[in-house]
Design a protein around this motif. Structure first.
Motif, PDB file in Angstrom:
ATOM      1  N   ASP A   1      51.717  31.157  44.889  1.00  0.00           N
ATOM      2  CA  ASP A   1      52.756  31.782  44.080  1.00  0.00           C
ATOM      3  C   ASP A   1      52.567  31.536  42.582  1.00  0.00           C
ATOM      4  OD1 ASP A   1      53.946  32.918  46.326  1.00  0.00           O
ATOM      5  OD2 ASP A   1      55.155  31.132  46.708  1.00  0.00           O
ATOM      6  N   THR A   2      51.335  31.218  42.193  1.00  0.00           N
ATOM      7  CA  THR A   2      50.969  31.020  40.793  1.00  0.00           C
ATOM      8  C   THR A   2      50.330  32.307  40.265  1.00  0.00           C
ATOM      9  OG1 THR A   2      50.541  28.661  41.206  1.00  0.00           O
ATOM     10  CG2 THR A   2      49.573  29.614  39.209  1.00  0.00           C
ATOM     11  N   VAL A   3      50.769  32.741  39.087  1.00  0.00           N
ATOM     12  CA  VAL A   3      50.178  33.947  38.489  1.00  0.00           C
ATOM     13  C   VAL A   3      48.805  33.614  37.912  1.00  0.00           C
ATOM     14  CG1 VAL A   3      52.393  35.083  38.009  1.00  0.00           C
ATOM     15  CG2 VAL A   3      51.361  33.609  36.277  1.00  0.00           C
ATOM     16  N   TYR A   4      47.905  34.574  38.011  1.00  0.00           N
ATOM     17  CA  TYR A   4      46.545  34.337  37.520  1.00  0.00           C
ATOM     18  C   TYR A   4      46.423  34.547  36.013  1.00  0.00           C
ATOM     19  CZ  TYR A   4      45.672  39.387  37.321  1.00  0.00           C
ATOM     20  OH  TYR A   4      45.727  40.713  37.007  1.00  0.00           O
ATOM     21  N   ARG A   5      47.420  35.205  35.410  1.00  0.00           N
ATOM     22  CA  ARG A   5      47.476  35.393  33.959  1.00  0.00           C
ATOM     23  C   ARG A   5      48.923  35.663  33.570  1.00  0.00           C
ATOM     24  NH1 ARG A   5      48.358  40.744  32.630  1.00  0.00           N
ATOM     25  NH2 ARG A   5      47.749  42.247  34.218  1.00  0.00           N
ATOM     26  N   PRO A   6      49.271  35.485  32.293  1.00  0.00           N
ATOM     27  CA  PRO A   6      50.631  35.826  31.873  1.00  0.00           C
ATOM     28  C   PRO A   6      50.948  37.289  32.211  1.00  0.00           C
ATOM     29  CG  PRO A   6      49.484  34.629  30.132  1.00  0.00           C
ATOM     30  CD  PRO A   6      48.469  34.927  31.197  1.00  0.00           C
ATOM     31  N   ASP A   7      52.120  37.525  32.760  1.00  0.00           N
ATOM     32  CA  ASP A   7      52.572  38.863  33.177  1.00  0.00           C
ATOM     33  C   ASP A   7      51.692  39.470  34.263  1.00  0.00           C
ATOM     34  OD1 ASP A   7      54.760  38.884  31.364  1.00  0.00           O
ATOM     35  OD2 ASP A   7      53.383  39.473  29.746  1.00  0.00           O
ATOM     36  N   GLY A   8      50.959  38.625  34.976  1.00  0.00           N
ATOM     37  CA  GLY A   8      50.107  39.101  36.071  1.00  0.00           C
ATOM     38  C   GLY A   8      50.747  38.810  37.417  1.00  0.00           C
TER      39      GLY A   8
ATOM     40  N   SER B   1      36.712  44.589  44.448  1.00  0.00           N
ATOM     41  CA  SER B   1      36.660  43.355  45.235  1.00  0.00           C
ATOM     42  C   SER B   1      36.292  42.174  44.343  1.00  0.00           C
ATOM     43  CB  SER B   1      35.622  43.495  46.363  1.00  0.00           C
ATOM     44  OG  SER B   1      35.970  44.514  47.249  1.00  0.00           O
ATOM     45  N   ASN B   2      35.219  42.300  43.594  1.00  0.00           N
ATOM     46  CA  ASN B   2      34.761  41.207  42.729  1.00  0.00           C
ATOM     47  C   ASN B   2      35.735  40.932  41.589  1.00  0.00           C
ATOM     48  OD1 ASN B   2      32.449  40.688  44.225  1.00  0.00           O
ATOM     49  ND2 ASN B   2      31.219  42.143  43.066  1.00  0.00           N
ATOM     50  N   HIS B   3      36.378  41.966  41.090  1.00  0.00           N
ATOM     51  CA  HIS B   3      37.363  41.864  40.005  1.00  0.00           C
ATOM     52  C   HIS B   3      38.521  40.945  40.420  1.00  0.00           C
ATOM     53  CE1 HIS B   3      40.258  43.367  36.995  1.00  0.00           C
ATOM     54  NE2 HIS B   3      41.043  43.806  37.979  1.00  0.00           N
ATOM     55  N   HIS B   4      39.104  41.218  41.581  1.00  0.00           N
ATOM     56  CA  HIS B   4      40.234  40.396  42.017  1.00  0.00           C
ATOM     57  C   HIS B   4      39.788  39.027  42.519  1.00  0.00           C
ATOM     58  CE1 HIS B   4      43.393  43.112  41.093  1.00  0.00           C
ATOM     59  NE2 HIS B   4      42.907  44.078  41.848  1.00  0.00           N
ATOM     60  N   TYR B   5      38.604  38.953  43.094  1.00  0.00           N
ATOM     61  CA  TYR B   5      38.056  37.651  43.467  1.00  0.00           C
ATOM     62  C   TYR B   5      37.970  36.763  42.217  1.00  0.00           C
ATOM     63  CZ  TYR B   5      34.929  34.175  45.533  1.00  0.00           C
ATOM     64  OH  TYR B   5      34.376  33.003  45.994  1.00  0.00           O
ATOM     65  N   ALA B   6      37.471  37.339  41.128  1.00  0.00           N
ATOM     66  CA  ALA B   6      37.327  36.579  39.874  1.00  0.00           C
ATOM     67  C   ALA B   6      38.685  36.162  39.316  1.00  0.00           C
ATOM     68  CB  ALA B   6      36.546  37.391  38.846  1.00  0.00           C
ATOM     69  N   HIS B   7      39.709  37.011  39.471  1.00  0.00           N
ATOM     70  CA  HIS B   7      41.050  36.598  39.036  1.00  0.00           C
ATOM     71  C   HIS B   7      41.447  35.285  39.704  1.00  0.00           C
ATOM     72  CE1 HIS B   7      42.392  40.966  38.001  1.00  0.00           C
ATOM     73  NE2 HIS B   7      41.981  40.344  36.917  1.00  0.00           N
ATOM     74  N   ILE B   8      41.287  35.241  41.012  1.00  0.00           N
ATOM     75  CA  ILE B   8      41.702  34.059  41.776  1.00  0.00           C
ATOM     76  C   ILE B   8      40.784  32.880  41.479  1.00  0.00           C
ATOM     77  CG2 ILE B   8      42.034  33.121  44.095  1.00  0.00           C
ATOM     78  CD1 ILE B   8      42.662  36.082  44.972  1.00  0.00           C
ATOM     79  N   GLU B   9      39.484  33.120  41.511  1.00  0.00           N
ATOM     80  CA  GLU B   9      38.522  32.035  41.271  1.00  0.00           C
ATOM     81  C   GLU B   9      38.709  31.417  39.887  1.00  0.00           C
ATOM     82  OE1 GLU B   9      33.823  31.469  42.052  1.00  0.00           O
ATOM     83  OE2 GLU B   9      34.360  33.116  40.694  1.00  0.00           O
ATOM     84  N   ASN B  10      38.896  32.240  38.874  1.00  0.00           N
ATOM     85  CA  ASN B  10      39.059  31.717  37.514  1.00  0.00           C
ATOM     86  C   ASN B  10      40.345  30.903  37.387  1.00  0.00           C
ATOM     87  OD1 ASN B  10      36.650  32.872  36.799  1.00  0.00           O
ATOM     88  ND2 ASN B  10      37.550  34.566  35.675  1.00  0.00           N
ATOM     89  N   LEU B  11      41.426  31.360  38.026  1.00  0.00           N
ATOM     90  CA  LEU B  11      42.667  30.587  38.040  1.00  0.00           C
ATOM     91  C   LEU B  11      42.426  29.225  38.688  1.00  0.00           C
ATOM     92  CD1 LEU B  11      45.784  30.219  37.788  1.00  0.00           C
ATOM     93  CD2 LEU B  11      45.929  31.283  40.074  1.00  0.00           C
ATOM     94  N   MET B  12      41.738  29.238  39.807  1.00  0.00           N
ATOM     95  CA  MET B  12      41.491  27.988  40.532  1.00  0.00           C
ATOM     96  C   MET B  12      40.647  27.031  39.693  1.00  0.00           C
ATOM     97  SD  MET B  12      40.949  29.543  44.371  1.00  0.00           S
ATOM     98  CE  MET B  12      40.654  27.946  45.144  1.00  0.00           C
ATOM     99  N   LYS B  13      39.684  27.567  38.961  1.00  0.00           N
ATOM    100  CA  LYS B  13      38.877  26.711  38.067  1.00  0.00           C
ATOM    101  C   LYS B  13      39.731  26.139  36.942  1.00  0.00           C
ATOM    102  CE  LYS B  13      34.426  29.004  38.827  1.00  0.00           C
ATOM    103  NZ  LYS B  13      33.425  29.931  38.265  1.00  0.00           N
TER     104      LYS B  13
END
Length: 181
Positions: free
Chosen positions: A54-61, A164-176
């Motif tokens: 339930d964490t947003v990957y970017r502000p207003d995301g 697919s890669n676009h949204h994967y990167a959203h999640i992966e970058n947040l996790m990093k």
């Protein structure tokens, strides 16, 4: 946060850039991305807590949960668009308000496993189907009402591999950024 930083969070791998001449190798590479994406995504999000989901990957995301459910919804639509394009002459597809879908209760609160399972199934069907298409099939198209233009199926394969890669990167970058690895 600067506009440039926000843009990098919004498009972590950049926007989709399709080659002018889509080769057989491009198609094969894109299909391979689609084929392996369900496993990659599930491994990435497996074990995340509800708080993390339930964490947003970017502000207003969107939250991670909403992103996973969005992928399921979007790729289901894409599969249908492929089928329409091969059974109708340049069909006018039905667009949908993905931002509104992401605000519905299932996208905001449902367990992600149902969408992970759906992504696995829809990608299995999609990949099997895509591998059967001829060059003539790949040049068929649908009309997208939001952009009022034709979208060829060969382009759409690349676009959904990118998606697919676009949204994967959203999640992966947040996790990093959060140190969740």
């Amino acid at each position: 946060m600067t506009n440039q930083e926000l843009e990098k969070l919004k498009y972590p791998i950049g926007q989709f850039e399709c080659p002018n001449n889509i080769s057989k190798e491009n198609i094969e590479a894109w299909i391979s991305i689609l084929e392996h994406f369900p496993d990659r995504l599930e491994k990435l999000v497996k074990g995340l807590s509800n708080e993390q989901l339930d964490t947003v990957y970017r502000p207003d995301g969107w939250t991670v949960r909403q992103v996973v459910h969005h992928i399921s919804d979007s790729h289901h639509h894409s599969y249908t668009r492929f089928k329409w394009s091969l059974t109708e002459e340049k069909p006018l597809i039905k667009a949908y308000f993905e931002d509104r879908w992401a605000e519905l209760a299932d996208s905001k609160t449902a367990p992600i496993q149902m969408s992970l399972d759906h992504i696995r199934v829809i990608h299995h069907k999609l990949v099997y189907f895509l591998k059967t298409l001829s060059e003539e099939d790949l040049n068929k198209s649908f009309v997208h009402p939001e952009i009022n233009s034709e979208v060829r199926l060969n382009f759409n394969i690349g676009n959904y591999a990118w998606h697919s890669n676009h949204h994967y990167a959203h999640i992966e970058n947040l996790m990093k950024r959060k140190g969740w690895f």
